[in-house]
Design a protein around this motif. Structure first.
Motif: not given
Length: 365
Positions: A29, A46, A136, A148, A181-182, A185, A207, A209-211
């Motif tokens: 990450w 960030n 998490d 995560d 991934s995006s 969400w 997204e 920076s999200k896991h």
């Protein structure tokens, strides 16, 4: 998904101690944040959060007691060099430490000690140390479940060379499914598929920076990166499809949602290892000004009869996507590569033979 939760629930409840064999390394990450910061996709705050975590975890020896972040803009070049393999992790850490000592780079204390407490899982995994951060976890029936997971490679693995990336004999790349991934969400594509919102949910933010999560091959990305495999993202391929021409083989993960350009680049490559079923399924467009993706076709949209958005003849979604146990896993051939007959998000964390096969399929011929 239920099998994944049960697997990590059992690990968490086992408790106990675990002998640590591997040296600490920078978590995925933090590297992911550095990549998107160097591309101006996430804020200085960030990125500074990741640097502060490195101090907190002891990977940097410089104390952090500053009240605000100050990062020289030119350091983005250094971050870019690291995430693209042009300098080593050690060189990156040394650069950070020097700048911190000289007060050329300062970061505010933003990491909460309780949030970043590590819970390491004991159990019978022979190859990887697994852990999750306090922040998490969520609870299901009063049982803590990590959403995560992070990995470290144990250093005493026999025949470890059989699974490590070999730059002399491999020229491969893994495509990280940022678009997929995006899409997962919320609110997003699946909010629409559940009839909980109208078509506005078919446009959603990228997204950065999200896991990644289970649906975007989070375990595979982290483990293959840990083994040394080079990474590119959907975004890289969409912006420059010719990038794949530089590689002898391409490892595709659960890249369910891709653009037309990405689809064509992958399907025209001569050697693709489809490690997850249900890839190349939804046809999307991308707006890089707004940093959004939009579903154009597929997954029952705009007509419920439309399944694969590209009408791809080698789509292997059914029945393989829902075989998450992978008890009889096997690769089978298609004209430009091989496909796995199950969804290996759990398997890849513990099956040495699978990791060997991935390497064997991507060795230079």
């Amino acid at each position: 998904m239920k099998i994944l939760l049960l697997f990590f629930t059992v690990l968490f409840c086992l408790g106990g101690t675990l002998t640590i064999y591997a040296e600490e390394s920078i978590p995925f990450w933090v590297k992911n944040n550095a990549m998107w910061w160097s591309a101006d996709k996430i804020s200085d705050d960030n990125f500074a959060h990741g640097v502060d975590w490195l101090i907190f975890d002891g990977l940097l020896n410089t104390p952090s007691s500053i009240s605000e972040n100050k990062i020289p803009f030119w350091f983005k070049n250094t971050a870019y060099y690291w995430v693209h393999g042009l300098i080593s992790e050690v060189e990156f850490l040394n650069s950070l430490e020097y700048l911190l000592e000289q007060n050329l780079l300062t970061v505010a204390n933003s990491v909460s000690l309780p949030d970043y407490t590590k819970h390491r899982f004991s159990g019978n995994n022979e190859f990887f140390i697994m852990y999750a951060y306090e922040k998490d976890f969520y609870f299901e029936n009063n049982i803590p479940i990590p959403k995560d997971i992070h990995f470290l490679l144990k250093s005493d693995i026999e025949h470890i060379e059989d699974i490590l990336y070999d730059a002399e004999n491999q020229n491969s790349v893994v495509i990280v499914p940022i678009f997929t991934s995006s899409a997962y969400w919320e609110p997003g594509f699946y909010t629409f598929f559940r009839n909980e919102c109208s078509t506005e949910c078919l446009t959603t933010k990228i997204e950065y920076s999200k896991h990644l999560g289970y649906s975007a091959s989070s375990n595979a990305v982290k483990i293959l990166s840990l083994l040394g495999y080079p990474l590119l993202t959907d975004i890289d391929i969409d912006k420059d499809p010719s990038l794949l021409d530089k590689f002898d083989s391409v490892i595709l993960l659960h890249n369910e949602y891709v653009t037309q350009k990405e689809f064509e680049s992958i399907t025209h490559h001569p050697n693709v290892l489809h490690l997850y079923p249900n890839s190349l399924y939804g046809n999307i467009s991308v707006n890089y000004i707004d940093d959004t993706i939009t579903l154009i076709r597929g997954h029952g949209y705009p007509d419920e009869k439309i399944k694969n958005g590209f009408d791809w003849k080698y789509d292997n979604t059914h029945p393989y996507e829902f075989d998450t146990e992978c008890l009889d896993w096997n690769f089978y051939s298609i004209p430009n590569g091989h496909m796995l007959n199950c969804y290996p998000e759990n398997l890849i964390t513990s099956d040495f033979e699978l990791l060997k096969e991935i390497k064997n399929f991507t060795l230079k011929k």
